[in-house]
Design a protein around this motif. Structure first.
Motif, PDB file in Angstrom:
ATOM      1  N   GLU A 124       0.860  -1.181   0.000  1.00  0.00           N
ATOM      2  CA  GLU A 124       0.000   0.000   0.000  1.00  0.00           C
ATOM      3  C   GLU A 124       0.902   1.239   0.000  1.00  0.00           C
ATOM      4  O   GLU A 124       1.415   1.599  -1.056  1.00  0.00           O
ATOM      5  N   ASP A 125       1.203   1.836   1.116  1.00  0.00           N
ATOM      6  CA  ASP A 125       1.994   3.062   1.080  1.00  0.00           C
ATOM      7  C   ASP A 125       3.364   2.864   1.722  1.00  0.00           C
ATOM      8  O   ASP A 125       3.727   3.570   2.659  1.00  0.00           O
ATOM      9  N   VAL A 126       4.107   1.912   1.225  1.00  0.00           N
ATOM     10  CA  VAL A 126       5.493   1.759   1.675  1.00  0.00           C
ATOM     11  C   VAL A 126       6.273   2.895   1.029  1.00  0.00           C
ATOM     12  O   VAL A 126       6.374   2.976  -0.191  1.00  0.00           O
ATOM     13  N   LEU A 127       6.784   3.809   1.865  1.00  0.00           N
ATOM     14  CA  LEU A 127       7.286   5.082   1.346  1.00  0.00           C
ATOM     15  C   LEU A 127       8.809   5.138   1.242  1.00  0.00           C
ATOM     16  O   LEU A 127       9.358   6.009   0.585  1.00  0.00           O
ATOM     17  N   ASP A 128       9.478   4.210   1.890  1.00  0.00           N
ATOM     18  CA  ASP A 128      10.932   4.247   1.956  1.00  0.00           C
ATOM     19  C   ASP A 128      11.520   3.351   0.853  1.00  0.00           C
ATOM     20  O   ASP A 128      11.179   2.168   0.756  1.00  0.00           O
ATOM     21  N   HIS A 129      12.396   3.929   0.047  1.00  0.00           N
ATOM     22  CA  HIS A 129      12.944   3.163  -1.082  1.00  0.00           C
ATOM     23  C   HIS A 129      13.751   1.946  -0.624  1.00  0.00           C
ATOM     24  O   HIS A 129      13.779   0.926  -1.309  1.00  0.00           O
ATOM     25  N   THR A 130      14.408   2.068   0.526  1.00  0.00           N
ATOM     26  CA  THR A 130      15.151   0.918   1.049  1.00  0.00           C
ATOM     27  C   THR A 130      14.205  -0.236   1.349  1.00  0.00           C
ATOM     28  O   THR A 130      14.488  -1.391   1.012  1.00  0.00           O
ATOM     29  N   ALA A 146       4.428 -12.034  -8.132  1.00  0.00           N
ATOM     30  CA  ALA A 146       4.258 -10.675  -8.644  1.00  0.00           C
ATOM     31  C   ALA A 146       3.979  -9.717  -7.498  1.00  0.00           C
ATOM     32  O   ALA A 146       3.665 -10.139  -6.382  1.00  0.00           O
ATOM     33  N   ALA A 147       4.107  -8.426  -7.778  1.00  0.00           N
ATOM     34  CA  ALA A 147       3.776  -7.393  -6.797  1.00  0.00           C
ATOM     35  C   ALA A 147       2.840  -6.378  -7.434  1.00  0.00           C
ATOM     36  O   ALA A 147       2.968  -6.066  -8.627  1.00  0.00           O
ATOM     37  N   LEU A 148       1.897  -5.887  -6.640  1.00  0.00           N
ATOM     38  CA  LEU A 148       1.085  -4.737  -7.046  1.00  0.00           C
ATOM     39  C   LEU A 148       1.361  -3.614  -6.060  1.00  0.00           C
ATOM     40  O   LEU A 148       1.532  -3.859  -4.862  1.00  0.00           O
ATOM     41  N   LEU A 149       1.385  -2.389  -6.570  1.00  0.00           N
ATOM     42  CA  LEU A 149       1.679  -1.235  -5.728  1.00  0.00           C
ATOM     43  C   LEU A 149       0.497  -0.269  -5.731  1.00  0.00           C
ATOM     44  O   LEU A 149      -0.066   0.022  -6.789  1.00  0.00           O
ATOM     45  N   ALA A 150       0.165   0.229  -4.559  1.00  0.00           N
ATOM     46  CA  ALA A 150      -0.845   1.288  -4.471  1.00  0.00           C
ATOM     47  C   ALA A 150      -0.266   2.564  -5.084  1.00  0.00           C
ATOM     48  O   ALA A 150       0.953   2.692  -5.257  1.00  0.00           O
ATOM     49  N   PRO A 151      -1.131   3.520  -5.417  1.00  0.00           N
ATOM     50  CA  PRO A 151      -0.658   4.724  -6.102  1.00  0.00           C
ATOM     51  C   PRO A 151       0.465   5.461  -5.375  1.00  0.00           C
ATOM     52  O   PRO A 151       1.346   6.032  -6.028  1.00  0.00           O
ATOM     53  N   ARG A 152       0.489   5.453  -4.035  1.00  0.00           N
ATOM     54  CA  ARG A 152       1.481   6.240  -3.306  1.00  0.00           C
ATOM     55  C   ARG A 152       2.725   5.462  -2.895  1.00  0.00           C
ATOM     56  O   ARG A 152       3.635   6.015  -2.285  1.00  0.00           O
ATOM     57  N   CYS A 153       2.777   4.183  -3.178  1.00  0.00           N
ATOM     58  CA  CYS A 153       3.956   3.384  -2.814  1.00  0.00           C
ATOM     59  C   CYS A 153       5.179   3.925  -3.538  1.00  0.00           C
ATOM     60  O   CYS A 153       5.115   4.372  -4.680  1.00  0.00           O
ATOM     61  N   TYR A 174       5.692  -6.553 -11.798  1.00  0.00           N
ATOM     62  CA  TYR A 174       4.882  -5.703 -10.920  1.00  0.00           C
ATOM     63  C   TYR A 174       4.121  -4.672 -11.742  1.00  0.00           C
ATOM     64  O   TYR A 174       4.457  -4.396 -12.893  1.00  0.00           O
ATOM     65  N   SER A 175       3.096  -4.133 -11.105  1.00  0.00           N
ATOM     66  CA  SER A 175       2.312  -3.070 -11.726  1.00  0.00           C
ATOM     67  C   SER A 175       1.804  -2.147 -10.637  1.00  0.00           C
ATOM     68  O   SER A 175       1.923  -2.450  -9.448  1.00  0.00           O
ATOM     69  N   ARG A 176       1.296  -1.014 -11.049  1.00  0.00           N
ATOM     70  CA  ARG A 176       0.791  -0.048 -10.079  1.00  0.00           C
ATOM     71  C   ARG A 176      -0.710   0.131 -10.278  1.00  0.00           C
ATOM     72  O   ARG A 176      -1.183   0.317 -11.400  1.00  0.00           O
ATOM     73  N   LEU A 177      -1.450   0.068  -9.193  1.00  0.00           N
ATOM     74  CA  LEU A 177      -2.883   0.354  -9.214  1.00  0.00           C
ATOM     75  C   LEU A 177      -3.081   1.853  -9.385  1.00  0.00           C
ATOM     76  O   LEU A 177      -2.372   2.642  -8.757  1.00  0.00           O
ATOM     77  N   THR A 178      -4.007   2.249 -10.214  1.00  0.00           N
ATOM     78  CA  THR A 178      -4.290   3.678 -10.333  1.00  0.00           C
ATOM     79  C   THR A 178      -5.387   4.094  -9.363  1.00  0.00           C
ATOM     80  O   THR A 178      -5.536   5.267  -9.051  1.00  0.00           O
ATOM     81  N   ASP A 179      -6.110   3.120  -8.874  1.00  0.00           N
ATOM     82  CA  ASP A 179      -7.244   3.400  -7.987  1.00  0.00           C
ATOM     83  C   ASP A 179      -6.951   2.803  -6.625  1.00  0.00           C
ATOM     84  O   ASP A 179      -6.937   1.583  -6.458  1.00  0.00           O
ATOM     85  N   TRP A 180      -6.697   3.692  -5.631  1.00  0.00           N
ATOM     86  CA  TRP A 180      -6.427   3.177  -4.293  1.00  0.00           C
ATOM     87  C   TRP A 180      -7.705   2.620  -3.662  1.00  0.00           C
ATOM     88  O   TRP A 180      -7.704   1.528  -3.104  1.00  0.00           O
ATOM     89  N   TYR A 181      -8.787   3.374  -3.793  1.00  0.00           N
ATOM     90  CA  TYR A 181      -9.994   3.053  -3.038  1.00  0.00           C
ATOM     91  C   TYR A 181     -10.574   1.699  -3.440  1.00  0.00           C
ATOM     92  O   TYR A 181     -10.908   0.877  -2.597  1.00  0.00           O
ATOM     93  N   GLY A 182     -10.675   1.503  -4.746  1.00  0.00           N
ATOM     94  CA  GLY A 182     -11.308   0.269  -5.217  1.00  0.00           C
ATOM     95  C   GLY A 182     -10.332  -0.739  -5.811  1.00  0.00           C
ATOM     96  O   GLY A 182     -10.745  -1.769  -6.351  1.00  0.00           O
ATOM     97  N   GLY A 183      -9.045  -0.450  -5.683  1.00  0.00           N
ATOM     98  CA  GLY A 183      -8.056  -1.250  -6.408  1.00  0.00           C
ATOM     99  C   GLY A 183      -8.012  -2.721  -6.049  1.00  0.00           C
ATOM    100  O   GLY A 183      -7.592  -3.552  -6.867  1.00  0.00           O
ATOM    101  N   LEU A 184      -8.428  -3.064  -4.837  1.00  0.00           N
ATOM    102  CA  LEU A 184      -8.350  -4.466  -4.440  1.00  0.00           C
ATOM    103  C   LEU A 184      -9.433  -5.318  -5.107  1.00  0.00           C
ATOM    104  O   LEU A 184      -9.359  -6.553  -5.081  1.00  0.00           O
TER     105      LEU A 184
END
Lengths: 271, 271
Positions: A124-130, A146-153, A174-184
């Motif tokens: 979801e919002d893992v903000l640290d690059h490390t 695979a990995a999916l990332l929320a918009p703010r990750c 991996y890919s990034r979800l464009t929709d946080w609210y309904g992305g799941l």
């Protein structure tokens, strides 16, 4: 191999390499030009192996001989600079002696990375690059699909994330979800069992949750460093899961540590 | 509570707090004065709970009211400064608004921390404070009994390690070996089975190694970020062990991730 000596750190041909420690500046440069930076010959080779197209390679003079084969393998300009120029340009001591700029590729659609995937992590919002880099390394190394990332990750192709991942960000789809609210919803449509990792005492111990969902594709949701998952994502998950803890007044683990254990459980052969 | 307004960052009463991001300077200040720094009210409270004696507390003015109970709990001078003074003094934005200097205590002898310990981690040359902190947090949280550190391992009471550990460095018993070369002999005398974590393909998968040594006290040896364990320690161990990996060109994990999985396996109830 097209080796070009560049004596001036302000030379516009070196523009991809400026101020690599200035995170905000780099975000805008890399977004605008669609590039990412790889550091060190091992990681650069992994990017090449993964099929990324180089824009240029930068070598320090003292490493030129040792990395001649790398220079020969790169179908792009190879800039050679003195150590002092490299430091003045990038803002740090380029002790590995090799940096490369690569073209980004369009990310696949989330649906595409879920094809044939049975075990995925969703950040979801893992903000640290490390942390993002270390989690990709664990996920790829342990056999997550695979990995999916929320918009703010945070961006897995940021230099620091690439480096910590040891290039795993190039091989784990991996890919990034464009929709946080309904992305799941997408994961649910595909039949994934959604497990939300949380330190909450009333969550289900991870091994028990995995046993209960055996045979179904599984998605492990991981939240941010400080606050964990949002209440929205917790509510959207099928099961809140926790790593069993032993006490000593420690109620949760660092996200990299928790992700490693969770990926390990997610991918271990059924007993 | 003895609250003292200090308007000048050069005031000698604030000397414990100077340039907290200057690692080399801090190492010498903290060694010379036998102190360590805790950051943020949660971690400061944990140090107090663990019985460490404060030298002083530093609060920013805007956090003074919110942290009045902390100030009241500290039996030492409480310095109150403006945000700008705090930043000029420490060299960073003290956004948590609370720092404290504590007296160090003499470390127990290695033999003392091994009394009654059944599962221990031994860190050889883990050099990064973030990794040391995260490993302590995992070890304490998962139920490891103690840690031993080789002479060159980074200091668990360095500010960054304390912060990442969320105070686990205060509760997990640990000691430092003075002898790197022969230091593992003590564990052997105490009957510990020494398992050396390595990515080597011919090492024993960790679950199998633990099953084979069931019933014996176990010591898990962890090496440095880049190079892993020294050949000396690898040779001194009873069994080289590895975390089973799945491929994707990733042959090892970040040391924090590997330590988390290893501590998890080390402490999980036998199946």
């Amino acid at each position: 191999m097209d080796v070009i000596e560049v004596p001036d750190p302000a030379d516009p041909r070196l523009a991809d390499y400026v101020r690599l420690r200035d995170t905000n500046l780099r975000r805008s440069i890399e977004a605008e030009h669609g590039l990412f930076m790889a550091e060190g010959d091992k990681v650069i080779r992994r990017a090449l192996t993964a099929g990324f197209a180089p824009r240029s390679l930068l070598l320090t003079r003292r490493r030129l001989d040792a990395l001649a084969d790398l220079a020969a393998a790169v179908d792009a300009p190879v800039y050679v600079v003195d150590q002092a120029v490299a430091e003045s340009l990038t803002g740090f001591d380029v002790h590995r002696g090799a940096l490369a700029a690569f073209h980004r590729r369009p990310l696949p659609e989330p649906g595409a990375v879920l094809e044939r995937a049975r075990r995925v992590v969703v950040l979801e919002d893992v903000l640290d690059h490390t942390n993002v880099g270390a989690i990709f390394r664990s996920a790829a190394g342990l056999g997550v699909d695979a990995a999916l990332l929320a918009p703010r990750c945070a961006d897995p192709l940021y230099r620091r994330a690439i480096k910590v991942s040891m290039g795993a960000v190039f091989t784990l789809p991996y890919s990034r979800l464009t929709d946080w609210y309904g992305g799941l919803g997408l994961l649910r449509e595909r039949g994934f069992h959604l497990m939300a990792l949380t330190p909450a005492a009333d969550a289900v111990p991870l091994p028990a949750a995995l046993a209960a969902a055996a045979g179904r594709p599984a998605a492990l949701l991981l939240g941010s460093e400080g606050d964990g998952l949002s209440s929205r994502w917790l509510a959207q998950a099928d099961t809140p899961v926790r790593i069993p803890m032993a006490g000593r007044d420690v109620d949760s683990l660092n996200v990299t540590a928790a992700a490693a254990i969770a990926c390990y459980e997610l991918t271990r052969p059924a007993a």
